[in-house]
Design a protein around this motif. Structure first.
Motif, short mmCIF file in Angstrom:
data_model
loop_
_atom_site.label_atom_id
_atom_site.label_comp_id
_atom_site.label_asym_id
_atom_site.label_seq_id
_atom_site.Cartn_x
_atom_site.Cartn_y
_atom_site.Cartn_z
N GLN A 78 0.81 -1.21 0.00
CA GLN A 78 0.00 0.00 0.00
C GLN A 78 0.85 1.27 0.00
OE1 GLN A 78 -2.28 -0.68 3.59
NE2 GLN A 78 -4.06 -1.23 2.38
N ALA A 79 2.14 1.14 0.27
CA ALA A 79 2.98 2.31 0.47
C ALA A 79 3.16 3.07 -0.84
CB ALA A 79 4.33 1.88 1.02
N PRO A 80 3.23 4.40 -0.78
CA PRO A 80 3.50 5.17 -1.99
C PRO A 80 4.92 4.93 -2.49
CG PRO A 80 3.52 6.57 -0.06
CD PRO A 80 3.04 5.22 0.39
N VAL A 81 5.15 5.28 -3.73
CA VAL A 81 6.49 5.13 -4.31
C VAL A 81 7.45 6.10 -3.62
CG1 VAL A 81 7.85 5.34 -6.41
CG2 VAL A 81 5.52 4.41 -6.51
N THR A 82 8.63 5.60 -3.30
CA THR A 82 9.61 6.43 -2.61
C THR A 82 10.08 7.57 -3.52
OG1 THR A 82 10.35 4.56 -1.31
CG2 THR A 82 11.83 6.44 -1.45
N CYS A 83 10.09 8.77 -2.98
CA CYS A 83 10.55 9.94 -3.72
C CYS A 83 12.08 9.93 -3.77
CB CYS A 83 10.06 11.21 -3.03
SG CYS A 83 10.75 12.73 -3.69
N PRO A 84 12.68 10.22 -4.93
CA PRO A 84 14.16 10.20 -5.01
C PRO A 84 14.81 11.23 -4.10
CG PRO A 84 13.18 11.14 -7.00
CD PRO A 84 12.06 10.54 -6.23
N HIS A 85 14.04 12.26 -3.65
CA HIS A 85 14.60 13.29 -2.79
C HIS A 85 14.31 13.03 -1.31
CE1 HIS A 85 15.53 15.49 -6.42
NE2 HIS A 85 14.26 15.50 -6.77
N ALA A 86 13.65 11.92 -0.99
CA ALA A 86 13.39 11.61 0.42
C ALA A 86 14.70 11.29 1.12
CB ALA A 86 12.44 10.42 0.50
N ILE A 87 14.82 11.75 2.36
CA ILE A 87 16.10 11.61 3.05
C ILE A 87 16.34 10.19 3.56
CG2 ILE A 87 16.09 14.04 3.73
CD1 ILE A 87 15.33 13.11 6.58
N GLY A 88 15.28 9.40 3.77
CA GLY A 88 15.41 8.04 4.27
C GLY A 88 15.40 7.99 5.79
N LEU A 89 15.04 6.85 6.32
CA LEU A 89 14.93 6.71 7.76
C LEU A 89 16.27 6.84 8.50
CD1 LEU A 89 12.24 3.92 8.32
CD2 LEU A 89 12.03 6.39 8.64
N ALA B 27 10.99 15.10 14.96
CA ALA B 27 11.55 13.97 14.22
C ALA B 27 10.91 12.64 14.60
CB ALA B 27 13.07 13.89 14.43
N LEU B 28 10.08 12.65 15.62
CA LEU B 28 9.45 11.41 16.09
C LEU B 28 7.99 11.31 15.64
CD1 LEU B 28 10.42 8.98 17.72
CD2 LEU B 28 9.69 10.15 19.81
N THR B 29 7.50 12.27 14.87
CA THR B 29 6.12 12.24 14.41
C THR B 29 5.93 11.28 13.23
OG1 THR B 29 6.53 14.06 12.87
CG2 THR B 29 5.76 14.64 15.09
N PHE B 30 4.68 10.89 13.02
CA PHE B 30 4.37 10.07 11.85
C PHE B 30 4.73 10.85 10.58
CE2 PHE B 30 1.65 9.05 8.29
CZ PHE B 30 1.80 7.68 8.19
N ARG B 31 4.45 12.13 10.58
CA ARG B 31 4.73 12.94 9.39
C ARG B 31 6.21 12.88 9.02
NH1 ARG B 31 2.55 19.08 8.24
NH2 ARG B 31 3.52 19.36 6.20
N ALA B 32 7.09 13.04 10.01
CA ALA B 32 8.52 12.97 9.73
C ALA B 32 8.89 11.58 9.22
CB ALA B 32 9.31 13.30 11.00
N TRP B 33 8.36 10.54 9.84
CA TRP B 33 8.63 9.17 9.42
C TRP B 33 8.18 8.93 7.99
CZ3 TRP B 33 5.05 5.29 8.13
CH2 TRP B 33 5.55 3.97 8.10
N PHE B 34 7.00 9.45 7.63
CA PHE B 34 6.44 9.25 6.29
C PHE B 34 7.24 10.03 5.26
CE2 PHE B 34 3.65 10.18 2.77
CZ PHE B 34 2.91 9.01 2.59
N VAL B 35 7.47 11.30 5.52
CA VAL B 35 8.15 12.15 4.54
C VAL B 35 9.58 11.68 4.33
CG1 VAL B 35 8.99 14.50 4.12
CG2 VAL B 35 6.67 14.13 4.97
N ALA B 36 10.23 11.19 5.38
CA ALA B 36 11.60 10.70 5.22
C ALA B 36 11.68 9.57 4.22
CB ALA B 36 12.14 10.24 6.57
N GLN B 37 10.62 8.79 4.12
CA GLN B 37 10.63 7.63 3.21
C GLN B 37 10.05 7.93 1.84
OE1 GLN B 37 9.59 3.75 5.54
NE2 GLN B 37 8.54 5.44 6.57
N PHE B 38 8.98 8.76 1.81
CA PHE B 38 8.22 8.90 0.56
C PHE B 38 8.19 10.33 0.01
CE2 PHE B 38 6.07 5.65 3.28
CZ PHE B 38 6.61 4.53 2.64
#
Length: 493
Positions: A6-17, A113-124
């Motif tokens: 279900q996860a969105p495609v990872t953005c090439p500019h995402a910083i990663g976990l 940095a511990l929010t869901f938003r940070a976790w999501f944006v870092a990946q996608f």
């Protein structure tokens, strides 16, 4: 179901976990977290005594553990589920997405940095965040697994607490059932973080008592919905879990699903959203009893409507039928079918799902047998005026400032206040801060700060002795040169 699918495609500019975790570690360093340890180890008959034992490793238990860590207090979390299956998200919950807005910070404890938003944006990446409507349920579970890992929460899975027993010596004894056999733990404080049904279980209507168990399930049961393919299914109720259960049955291939709804219309407005301000979060516990009761009774009586998305998830199926003004009068089995009588006629089902919520019911929770008779509940403290009766509120425990249980008869159960209720039944005493996503961090801070205060007061003589013995010098004696004595003159005489 896999969350990866279900996860969105990872953005090439995402910083990663890994990069996000480095940022989190730096933030923790700059905030001085965790602080230096200040709790003295304690033994009892050679066995280690835990500072705090938390029962439940879902989002409330994790938030409580992190809140305590931020106060320099170690906590051990006990959960009966296998690792990574704590809470309802990957087991009995059946909604497609969370009901809360995606922007809520949840258990992040004030750390961006511990929010869901940070976790999501870092990946996608941000484009995926902007496109996201609500948080997928299983993705929230993935976030909580990450939250546990990066905070290094000590969760002991496969551990069921079978008895909670406060002792006169200031400790609480926990009897355990584990994969390796029975066991015992001692703790100075115990936090009960067991969720929506934390002090009871499913509310089962009396008309269900005689129906054979293989013909029905409560919406919170771990029922295999694939077995409903081709069957006629009835759902009693119209709340969020009723819609989720009905939709899951339909998506699993049920031939027909009928929702039997007592009300003549569905509620349209979620009144509880109208109270969500910081003043309520921080001020509810200090309100007069009458105001606490009036607020919560009003929200309960208005009822929370099912989410629009959950309702549309049902109604898009042509074989789904909503029967309003259709209360159940009786239920009985005829062979392998269920017959339900209502004012609108007789229904015949192959399977019945009861979505009637939860109750505070100590008989369903034998682990509380030693303390249940001694707890003060709101029916003993407050009698509401006519028209404001509410059984859920009447059965709710009266809690102290740190969510601690109170004795109905002082002295009857020494040590009872060392057990803290950090789950849904705390709502009347503290407001909605002990389980729901919007204010879970505020509740966890209040709990942790209150426990820290209790510990300091209990150990004050030790801390005072430490203060007296403290001898680390600030000055070495070589930082100045004493001035010579002043010359004595006639003027000075």
């Amino acid at each position: 179901m896999s969350t990866a699918a279900q996860a969105p495609v990872t953005c090439p500019h995402a910083i990663g976990l890994p990069a996000l975790e480095q940022r989190l570690a730096q933030d923790m360093l700059f905030l001085g977290l965790p602080p230096r340890a200040w709790m003295r180890p304690r033994l009892c008959n050679g066995d280690k005594v835990l500072d705090v034992a938390i029962i439940g490793g879902g989002q409330a238990g994790l938030a409580a553990a992190v809140g305590l860590a931020h106060q320099g207090i170690e906590a051990v979390v006990l959960d009966r589920a296998p690792k990574d299956l704590e809470g309802p998200w990957a087991t009995t919950a059946r909604m497609e997405t969370l009901r809360s807005p995606k922007e809520l910070v949840g258990p992040a404890m004030g750390q961006p940095a511990l929010t869901f938003r940070a976790w999501f944006v870092a990946q996608f990446g941000m484009p995926a965040w902007d496109a996201l409507d609500k948080i997928p349920r299983l993705q929230w579970m993935d976030y909580l697994r990450w939250f546990r890992r990066v905070n290094q929460v000590d969760v002991r899975n496969g551990t069921t607490v079978t008895r909670i027993e406060p002792r006169a010596d200031g400790l609480v004894q926990l009897q355990l059932s584990t994969e390796s056999g029975p066991g015992t733990l001692l703790a100075r404080r115990v936090v009960v973080a067991t969720g929506r049904d934390g002090l009871g279980g499913p509310a089962i209507p009396g008309f269900m008592q005689e129906l054979p168990r293989h013909l029905w399930a409560h919406s919170s049961d771990p029922n295999d919905y694939t077995l409903l393919k081709g069957q006629r299914v009835g759902v009693i109720g119209a709340g969020s879990s009723a819609m989720d259960s009905a939709a899951t049955a339909l998506e699993s291939g049920a031939a027909r699903v009928d929702l039997l709804i007592r009300r003549t219309d569905l509620p349209r407005i979620n009144k509880s959203k109208g109270s969500g301000v910081a003043g309520l979060t921080h001020g509810h516990h200090d309100l007069p009893d009458a105001d606490k009761w009036r607020l919560r009774q009003y929200i309960n009586s208005a009822q929370v409507p099912p989410p629009r998305g959950s309702t549309l998830r049902v109604s898009r199926h042509t074989n789904a039928h909503f029967h309003l003004g259709c209360p159940v009068q009786s239920v009985h089995a005829e062979g392998d079918t269920v017959v339900v009588r209502t004012p609108k006629g007789r229904f015949t089902f192959d399977f019945l799902i009861v979505s009637t919520g939860f109750v505070i019911d100590w008989s369903q929770r034998p682990e509380f047998a030693a303390i249940a008779p001694h707890l003060q509940v709101w029916s003993q403290r407050y009698q509401p005026p006519a028209g404001q009766a509410d059984q859920e509120l009447a059965d709710s425990p009266v809690l102290g400032p740190a969510f601690e249980f109170q004795e109905a008869t002082p002295g009857a159960c020494p040590g009872l206040s060392r057990v803290h209720c950090f789950c849904y039944p705390a709502t009347l005493s503290h407001g909605a801060v002990a389980g729901d996503i919007p204010n879970i961090s505020d509740g966890a801070r209040r709990l942790a700060q209150g426990i820290a205060s209790h510990f300091y007061g209990e150990d004050f003589e030790q801390h005072f002795a430490t203060l007296q013995a403290y001898e680390e010098p600030e000055l070495q004696g070589d930082e100045w040169v004493p001035a010579p004595p002043l010359a004595v003159t006639e003027a000075a005489c």
